[in-house]
Design an enzyme around this catalytic site. Structure first.
Site, PDB file in Angstrom:
ATOM      1  N   GLY A   7       2.382   3.079  -2.340  1.00 29.31           N
ATOM      2  CA  GLY A   7       2.028   4.072  -3.341  1.00 29.31           C
ATOM      3  C   GLY A   7       0.685   4.725  -3.080  1.00 29.31           C
ATOM      4  CB  ALA A  57      -0.929  -0.001   1.209  1.00 30.65           C
TER       5      ALA A  57
END
Length: 312
Positions: free
Chosen positions: A245, A243
């Site tokens: 990004g 997660a």
């Protein structure tokens, strides 16, 4: 929600992540033994909505889930994070799922099956009204492209696009984007430039502002006014980068909505992403505003344990 000002809207996907943890991901035709398996609420749209809410914004999420147990769990996860789900529709059939393999050290590979996300054709009238009152609209590419373009064309909000999964982008979408946030791979697919710096310059021929995330090397930013910035990653031992990004994108949207300049917004988003990779899973790994503020005040609180990570 009538008459209520929304800071950030997210129009995107909600998936249940089916996550397998392994020492090393299997090659084609190979079978390996895994260490653990978890089902975790995710999807790039839902992830960014949760990241933004935890980072301090008021958030409205528009999308679709199926009429299955996963759909119920996905809505509950958004609600628990403080996201308004009044625009999250339920459609017949299965919810979207993502099959994720996470290696020791945090690297991952992902297969997304759209499910209910594939039924979305664009914002309905209620969603369009909320988006129009928003400071920012976060978009990704796990919904049908026509639906993403329809959302981007709505007047009002600053349009922030995470171009993932990586595909060539139509001009009609790029014409509406204010800020694009690809990782190195996505930037190369869009521009044809393998070098991130060259890709950044090429992106600025397409959109007014761009951030290319570089994982352990941080991020680079550019705008058409000539500003160029490099943000180092925060030293941290990555456990799961799934997660990172999305956390970066959600936190960056919050920082911009609060009026931070580009340098401070990048620093805020990078700290949030670094905190997220210290924990397993997508939405469960995303930090609270208190955690982000503490890490910015005392960088060692982000977890200086060797290595480094920003977002990818």
């Amino acid at each position: 929600m009538a008459g209520e000002q929304r800071v950030i809207s997210v129009f995107g996907s909600a998936n249940m992540d089916l996550v397998a943890y392994v020492t090393s991901a299997p090659s084609l035709g190979e079978t390996v033994m895994g260490r653990a398996f978890h089902t975790v609420p995710g999807g790039k749209g839902a992830n960014q909505a949760i990241a933004a809410a935890r980072a301090g914004a008021r958030v409205a999420f528009a999308g679709a889930v199926g009429d299955d147990a996963f759909g119920t769990e996905l809505r509950a996860a958004l609600v628990d994070a403080g996201v308004d789900t009044g625009l999250l529709r339920v459609v017949p059939g299965p919810s979207g799922v993502a099959h994720i393999v996470v290696e020791d050290g945090g690297a991952n590979s992902i297969i997304v099956i759209p499910g209910a996300n594939g039924t979305v054709t664009g914002p309905d009238e209620e969603a369009a009204a909320v988006i129009g009152r928003s400071r920012a609209l976060l978009l990704q590419l796990e919904l049908p492209m026509a639906a993403v373009v329809a959302a981007a064309r709505l007047p009002g909000a600053e349009v922030i696009l995470t171009p993932a999964p990586a595909v060539p982008l139509p001009g009609e979408l790029l014409a509406e984007v204010d800020l694009i946030i690809p990782n190195e791979h996505e930037a190369a697919v869009i521009t044809g430039a393998a070098d991130p710096g060259e890709a950044l310059e090429a992106l600025l021929d397409l959109v007014p502002e761009a951030v290319v995330t570089l994982g352990a090397d941080g991020a680079i930013y550019g705008s058409r006014d000539g500003t160029r910035l490099r943000q180092p990653a925060v030293p941290v031992e990555a456990v799961d980068t799934t997660a990172a990004g999305d956390t970066f994108a959600g936190a960056l949207a919050v920082a911009r909505a609060e009026g931070l300049d580009a340098r401070h917004a990048l620093r805020f988003a990078t700290a949030a992403a670094a905190l997220s990779v210290r924990r397993r899973g997508a939405s469960p790994s995303m930090p609270s505003r208190r955690e982000i503020d503490r890490a910015l005040a005392r960088p060692e609180d982000a977890g200086s344990l060797g290595g480094a990570h920003g977002a990818s």
